[in-house]
Design a protein around this motif. Structure first.
Motif, PDB file in Angstrom:
ATOM      1  N   TRP A 293       0.835  -1.201   0.000  1.00 29.19           N
ATOM      2  CA  TRP A 293       0.000   0.000   0.000  1.00 29.19           C
ATOM      3  C   TRP A 293       0.870   1.251   0.000  1.00 29.19           C
ATOM      4  CZ3 TRP A 293      -3.145   2.404   4.553  1.00 29.19           C
ATOM      5  CH2 TRP A 293      -4.030   3.349   4.028  1.00 29.19           C
TER       6      TRP A 293
ATOM      7  N   LEU B 144      -3.315   2.371  12.655  1.00 28.08           N
ATOM      8  CA  LEU B 144      -4.394   3.054  11.933  1.00 28.08           C
ATOM      9  C   LEU B 144      -5.762   2.556  12.406  1.00 28.08           C
ATOM     10  CD1 LEU B 144      -5.381   4.859   9.556  1.00 28.08           C
ATOM     11  CD2 LEU B 144      -5.197   2.860   8.121  1.00 28.08           C
TER      12      LEU B 144
ATOM     13  N   GLU C 261      -6.645   3.730  15.838  1.00 25.19           N
ATOM     14  CA  GLU C 261      -7.082   5.125  15.882  1.00 25.19           C
ATOM     15  C   GLU C 261      -8.446   5.319  15.251  1.00 25.19           C
ATOM     16  OE1 GLU C 261      -5.015   6.506  17.894  1.00 25.19           O
ATOM     17  OE2 GLU C 261      -3.928   7.965  16.684  1.00 25.19           O
ATOM     18  N   MET C 262      -8.811   4.407  14.375  1.00 29.73           N
ATOM     19  CA  MET C 262     -10.029   4.621  13.600  1.00 29.73           C
ATOM     20  C   MET C 262     -11.272   4.611  14.483  1.00 29.73           C
ATOM     21  SD  MET C 262     -11.337   2.628  10.254  1.00 29.73           S
ATOM     22  CE  MET C 262      -9.855   2.487   9.362  1.00 29.73           C
TER      23      MET C 262
ATOM     24  N   ILE D 291     -12.662   8.607  16.659  1.00 21.57           N
ATOM     25  CA  ILE D 291     -13.601   9.666  16.265  1.00 21.57           C
ATOM     26  C   ILE D 291     -15.053   9.173  16.346  1.00 21.57           C
ATOM     27  CG2 ILE D 291     -14.281  11.148  14.347  1.00 21.57           C
ATOM     28  CD1 ILE D 291     -11.799  12.235  15.161  1.00 21.57           C
TER      29      ILE D 291
ATOM     30  N   ILE E 177      -9.662  17.312  10.674  1.00 20.40           N
ATOM     31  CA  ILE E 177      -9.261  16.013  11.222  1.00 20.40           C
ATOM     32  C   ILE E 177      -7.948  15.571  10.599  1.00 20.40           C
ATOM     33  CG2 ILE E 177      -9.985  13.600  11.336  1.00 20.40           C
ATOM     34  CD1 ILE E 177     -12.421  14.469  12.427  1.00 20.40           C
TER      35      ILE E 177
ATOM     36  N   GLY F  15      -4.676  14.738  12.432  1.00 22.99           N
ATOM     37  CA  GLY F  15      -3.969  13.497  12.159  1.00 22.99           C
ATOM     38  C   GLY F  15      -4.655  12.263  12.696  1.00 22.99           C
ATOM     39  N   LEU F  16      -5.944  12.146  12.475  1.00 27.06           N
ATOM     40  CA  LEU F  16      -6.682  10.955  12.913  1.00 27.06           C
ATOM     41  C   LEU F  16      -7.465  10.419  11.729  1.00 27.06           C
ATOM     42  CD1 LEU F  16      -8.391  11.609  16.344  1.00 27.06           C
ATOM     43  CD2 LEU F  16      -6.551  10.063  15.808  1.00 27.06           C
ATOM     44  N   PRO F  17      -7.732   9.121  11.686  1.00 28.88           N
ATOM     45  CA  PRO F  17      -8.644   8.629  10.663  1.00 28.88           C
ATOM     46  C   PRO F  17     -10.005   9.268  10.888  1.00 28.88           C
ATOM     47  CG  PRO F  17      -7.614   6.817  11.848  1.00 28.88           C
ATOM     48  CD  PRO F  17      -7.269   8.053  12.567  1.00 28.88           C
TER      49      PRO F  17
ATOM     50  N   ILE G 299      -6.652   9.991   6.735  1.00 31.87           N
ATOM     51  CA  ILE G 299      -5.571   9.011   6.736  1.00 31.87           C
ATOM     52  C   ILE G 299      -4.247   9.646   6.319  1.00 31.87           C
ATOM     53  CG2 ILE G 299      -4.773   6.884   5.638  1.00 31.87           C
ATOM     54  CD1 ILE G 299      -7.612   5.961   5.575  1.00 31.87           C
TER      55      ILE G 299
ATOM     56  N   LEU H 196      -2.704  11.423   9.168  1.00 37.75           N
ATOM     57  CA  LEU H 196      -2.145  10.458  10.126  1.00 37.75           C
ATOM     58  C   LEU H 196      -0.792   9.952   9.655  1.00 37.75           C
ATOM     59  CD1 LEU H 196      -2.946   8.501  12.639  1.00 37.75           C
ATOM     60  CD2 LEU H 196      -3.247   6.866  10.832  1.00 37.75           C
TER      61      LEU H 196
ATOM     62  N   SER I 145      -5.646  10.273   0.802  1.00 38.98           N
ATOM     63  CA  SER I 145      -5.958   9.349   1.888  1.00 38.98           C
ATOM     64  C   SER I 145      -6.071   7.918   1.372  1.00 38.98           C
ATOM     65  CB  SER I 145      -7.262   9.754   2.577  1.00 38.98           C
ATOM     66  OG  SER I 145      -7.040  10.886   3.359  1.00 38.98           O
TER      67      SER I 145
END
Lengths: 526, 553
Positions: free
Chosen positions: A81, A153, A156-157, A160, B421, B425-427, B430, B433, B538
């Motif tokens: 990726w 990742l 953290e997802m 929010i 956001i 730096g948060l999803p 992306i 981040l 992203s």
């Protein structure tokens, strides 16, 4: 099932919720309009989470359960990726992650079903469903990815969506609670990122499987010590380990029912899963150094959690039932940490078992308390119980029985899911891995045993005060009659009850999955 | 070599001719040149264009910037140098290598987006069109020249060409006290920094004996052996030289001008300064530190590391303390956040002082800057759009005015939420981040663990105010009679909540009627472009993160 199909199923499990979240933002297509836009979008949530759950069951069915099967990564796909950072879309499941994956899909589906019938008070369901699906995507990805930075990742997802679920659909004190949740966890996970980067750079790869195979041979002792400290701090906040737990009671109390269920049922597991998946195999030396501290913090958590619960359950303490269950989570996660810290297959298996059991039981308890709140308008134990007790057995016998069932399952009654995790953990603490101080662990075991007593005490007090009591006592007359369990509630809860009994009576089903994988992780992938 | 060796005279004149007459690679210098020529052309054209057609000047500027972006394409095949020394063809004053091209792309694209934002603003606030476009393009030309400059004189000139028009741009709103004050503050502090830097350059020249970065690196390597007395002078020169560039990036202690200047300037100019101005600063810093002073990395490495830590902390703490209901708090918050982001940008440069391959370490700065450029310009574009909608009253531009934006303008709110956001730096941001991951990676790789921890804490502080703003977007709009509500965030200024469907009567002088008038095409284009870029990045972060993994210099 062949390999390609399994790969696709696993990829679909991770991607489907995210696509569903996107789709939830658009108006429903003709033919799926439903009765109203709100109903249509809630149904969309049920459909997507249901499809994901079905896929996870398919994955479990196609999973190779034979002797060495659970120890190998299955349904593995590996696509580049971001080469610049060494990030590959590496997915796969083994015996450690499969149960957690299925548990996550199940709990989210049940939450979607539950909120289809009782949408929490707040703004539009459209955003609610979208956030729930993003949350599910993040949780599932956490258990499915095999790359350190991808793990970060996914970790953290969930922040929010959970922030907004608490802040917008939560109860009293939701604003500060949501802030506390997100700032604490973010601070932890950014520190964790530093540790992950250190491991990745020094170890030469971010791939978890490769790093586990190296089993720390590529990392110096100093690197391992720093890495375990940094990564462990992030995971410990999420778990939560005493004394980093203080975000948890507020968040659980303020969150809507669905949020509490997922917080306790899945989000906490992301922390302990990280310990098992990353720290144990990647930095064994570092873990060995810190294991006694982890054990000490774990049993302190057990003791602290139960004492806090006892204080909340006291007569006249104005204890909140949700907060009480939240504190009991701190205790239960203490057992999980103790199990991991023994560094033995028995202990880690026990920890993973306790993980699943806690997800099932605490999920059920939060559902029940949510239902209670919906019926009585309060979760304040004193207000509920009055002078003699809330008499749930009398006014809503099935609800009362379920609550009592959840409580005894949570206190670890043999024959139910809660028992095995705690027993295996204490068993392992009696005989920790070579190199660890046995006397220290014996003390930990004794304290943990005392903790189970306290746990039993407060849960029985809760049952006494909520389920029993005199319906005809003075002061109870003004109470409205409570509706008993409804049909959709049975639908949402019965899987949890069934699985709790099943895991209690037939632990081998779960242990057979985790054990080969744990043996392999502890031995360094060989 | 074509001359036959005849008399001594002719040989001397041949050498002289060779050293004076150079062949210029016009293709290599095309990007800044196109912009500079267009700047002059627009200034002249302004004299002949009737007032009605003035807006064509703006489109001319946009076209010139787009053309210069296209001029980068033929340069991709390899490094080119021009204005080289005759004796040493490797030592050039202008080099279009990968580093220069990436920064030029960032600068020109940033200027293009700022120009798109300005097309509306210039008309709406009646700025003098000819002057505005001339100044904007002139500054962009300087900024595009700077990353390709490879000697100190060219660097200083490029920096001044980029800065001087910016002072005028900030002060262009005639009759606005705030604007004049902003320009003066900006000018005085900038001139001080430039003076200090010139002193440093002269020290370096005295110690090193050359202005070419390649020479300086070479001489500095041998400096320990040669004139030991000059070592202090050289070290002082190195530090003082960095000051000028640190000022442009708005690093602590040169950051005080930022909020007042951004507030006083037209919003597109503030957006321009926040991205292009910073690009100028950090690219100059990288050139000087990595190319010219590799032997002094023990001096500038720790200095920049401390600067980075202080800058991000000061910016974030100030942003945290920013009252959301104060006038212009939206721009002020973005200003402080840009100071904090500058701190993150400095981290890989500091890491270059500790790393074995400094050219590779600074790649993370470029990746981060590209991400930051996209999302910060996007955020400014949304702020400009909201300001255009609400009318430019004295109370306008408060963060609290954004409350309930999602109810009235969902796409705008979603775009702003996405940009903020990403900055946090948060999803789902992306790219934000992973850009932070790249920066942290550079620090960890170089063994700067403490800086990594400081940055980690700062990321958490930053999240608080970014998310607070984001959450505000999705809260239900305050009731029309704001004074009557007990909402604490509405605070003391109450009465003129200009967000939401019910806007206050626009004060006389604003052209655009308040309300939900549709956005103009350029504004919509700028927001759409940045949002699309952010989403594309992203999905495929490799597009910008590739620079974090390769040696650019």
């Amino acid at each position: 099932m062949n390999q390609t199909a399994m790969q696709l199923v696993l990829a679909a499990i991770v991607v489907l919720p995210l696509l569903g979240a996107l789709a939830a933002l658009f108006p429903a297509p003709p033919g799926l309009k439903g009765k109203s836009p709100d109903q249509a979008v809630l149904r969309h949530g049920v459909t997507v989470t249901g499809a994901v759950f079905v896929l996870s069951v398919v994955l479990a069915a196609g999973f190779d359960h034979d002797a060495d099967g659970p120890a190998t990564m299955q349904a593995e796909s590996d696509v580049s990726w971001i080469p610049a950072l060494g990030i590959r879309l590496h997915l796969g499941v083994d015996g450690v992650s499969l149960p957690l994956l299925v548990l996550t899909a199940l709990l989210t589906f049940l939450c979607a079903v539950y909120s289809y019938f009782t949408m929490p008070a707040g703004p539009s369901p459209r955003a609610f469903v979208a956030l729930l699906l993003v949350l599910e995507g993040g949780m599932l990805a956490t258990f499915a990815v095999l790359n350190l930075l991808l793990f970060f990742l996914a970790f953290e997802m969930v922040l929010i969506p959970m922030y907004f679920l608490i802040a917008r659909w939560g109860g009293a004190g939701r604003g500060p609670a949501a802030w506390k949740f997100i700032l604490y966890t973010l601070l932890g996970s950014v520190v964790m990122l530093l540790g992950l980067l250190l491991v990745g750079f020094k170890g030469g790869t971010f791939d978890m499987v490769a790093l586990a195979t190296d089993n720390g041979s590529g990392l110096t002792r100093t690197t391992q010590l720093i890495a375990v400290l940094a990564i462990g701090a992030g995971l410990a906040v999420k778990t939560p380990m005493w004394p980093l737990h203080s975000w948890l009671p507020d968040a659980h109390t303020a969150a809507p029912t669905v949020g509490s269920v997922l917080l306790a049922g899945v989000l906490l597991k992301m922390g302990t899963y990280g310990f098992v998946r990353i720290l144990l195999p990647v930095a064994p030396d570092g873990m060995e150094t810190y294991a006694p501290f982890l054990a000490a913090f774990g049993v302190t958590g057990i003791l602290y959690g139960s004492l806090a619960c006892l204080a909340l359950a006291r007569n006249g303490a104005r204890g909140d039932l949700k907060r009480l269950i939240a504190y009991s989570s701190v205790g239960h996660m203490g057992f999980v940490l103790l199990g991991i810290s023994t560094l033995t297959p028995t202990g880690v298996n026990g920890a993973l078992f306790a993980n699943i059991a806690h997800g099932l039981i605490t999920g059920l308890l939060f559902f029940l308390v949510g239902a209670l709140k919906e019926r009585t308008g309060t979760t304040d134990l004193d207000a509920l119980a009055g002078r003699t007790g809330a008499a749930l057995y009398g006014s809503a016998p099935r609800l009362g029985a379920l609550l009592a069932f959840g409580a005894v399952a949570s206190l670890g009654l043999p024959g139910l899911a809660g028992f095995w995790g705690e027993m295996l953990t204490m068993f392992a603490a009696y005989d920790p891995a070579a190199g660890l101080s046995r006397p220290a662990y014996l003390v930990c075991m004794a304290v943990a045993g005392f903790g189970t007593l306290l746990t039993a005490a407060y849960l029985l007090v809760v049952v006494r005060r909520v389920c029993m009591g005199d319906r005809t006592a003075p002061g109870a007359g003004d109470r409205r009659p409570l509706g008993d369990v409804r049909r959709y509630e049975i639908a949402a809860w019965s899987p949890l009850v069934t699985l709790t009994v099943l895991a209690g009576l037939w632990p081998a089903a779960l242990l057979g999955l985790t054990d080969p994988a744990v043996q392999k992780l502890l031995a360094g992938g060989s | 070599m074509t001359y036959a060796p005849g008399t001594a005279d002719s040989a001397v004149s041949a050498v002289l001719a060779e050293s004076v007459v150079q062949s210029v690679d016009w293709l290599a210098v095309a990007p800044p040149t196109i912009v500079a020529v267009a700047a002059v052309a627009l200034l002249v054209a302004d004299l002949f264009v009737p007032g009605r057609a003035k807006h064509l000047l703006g489109w001319g500027a946009v076209a010139a910037l787009a053309l210069s972006l296209l001029a980068l394409l033929p340069l991709l095949d390899g490094d080119r140098g021009t204005f080289c020394l005759t004796g040493e063809p490797d030592v050039c004053s202008y080099t279009a290598d990968r580093f220069a091209l990436v920064v030029q792309f960032l600068v020109l694209a940033g200027a293009l987006l700022a120009a798109l934002l300005s097309v509306h603003d210039v008309r709406a606030t009646r700025l003098p069109a000819g002057e505005f476009w001339f100044l904007l393009l002139a500054s962009a030309a300087g900024a595009a020249l700077l990353p390709a400059a490879r000697d100190l004189a060219t660097l200083v000139i490029a920096l001044e060409v980029a800065s001087l028009p910016a002072f005028a741009l900030v002060g262009l709103r005639r009759g606005d006290r705030l604007s004049a004050e902003a320009a003066l503050k900006f000018f005085l502090s900038s001139v001080t920094a430039t003076a200090v830097m010139l002193l440093g350059v002269s020290f370096v020249y005295a110690a090193g004996g050359s202005l070419h970065l390649a020479h300086l690196a070479h001489l500095a390597d041998g400096l320990a052996a040669a004139p030991e007395r000059l070592e202090t002078l050289a070290a002082a020169g190195v530090v003082l030289t960095l000051v000028g560039f640190a000022f442009k990036t708005a690093a602590v202690p040169f950051h005080f001008w930022v909020p007042d200047t951004y507030v006083g300037a037209p919003i597109p100019v503030a957006a321009y300064l926040s991205v292009v101005g910073k690009a100028v600063g950090f690219s100059g810093l990288i050139l000087v530190a990595v190319l010219a002073f590799p032997a002094y990395d023990h001096v500038w490495g720790p200095a920049i590391a401390v600067l980075a830590a202080l800058t991000m902390t000061a910016g974030n703490v100030a942003a945290l303390r920013q009252r959301l209901d104060a006038p212009h708090s939206a721009v002020r918050l973005l200003a402080w956040s840009s100071v904090a982001q500058a701190g993150y940008l400095l981290v890989p440069i500091a890491a270059a002082g500790y790393a074995d391959e400094p050219g590779r370490a600074v790649g993370a700065t470029l990746s981060y800057a590209l991400m930051y450029g996209v999302v910060n310009l996007g955020a400014f574009a949304v702020v400009a759009a909201v300001a255009a909608k609400g009318g430019r009253d004295s109370q306008g531009g408060r963060v609290t005015d954004y409350r309930g934006l999602a109810a009235t303008r969902l796409p705008l709110a979603l775009a702003l939420a996405f940009f903020l956001i990403n900055l946090a730096g948060l999803p789902p941001g992306i790219i934000g981040l992973f850009a932070k991951v790249a920066v942290l990676g550079a620090a960890v790789d170089a063994g700067l663990g403490w800086l990594g921890v400081v940055m980690a804490v700062n990321v958490v502080i930053g999240l608080y105010y970014y998310l607070k703003w984001t959450a505000l977007l999705f809260r239900p709009a305050a009731p029309a009679a704001e004074t009557a509500t007990p909402v604490s965030t509405a605070g003391t200024t109450g009465g003129t909540g200009s967000a939401g469907p019910v806007a206050p009567a626009a004060p006389a002088g604003t052209l655009r009627p308040a309300g939900t008038a549709p956005l103009t095409a350029p504004l919509r284009g700028a927001i759409g472009l940045t949002a699309a870029l952010g989403i594309a990045l992203s999905g495929a972060p490799q597009l910008v993160l590739r620079f974090a993994g390769e040696a650019l210099l």
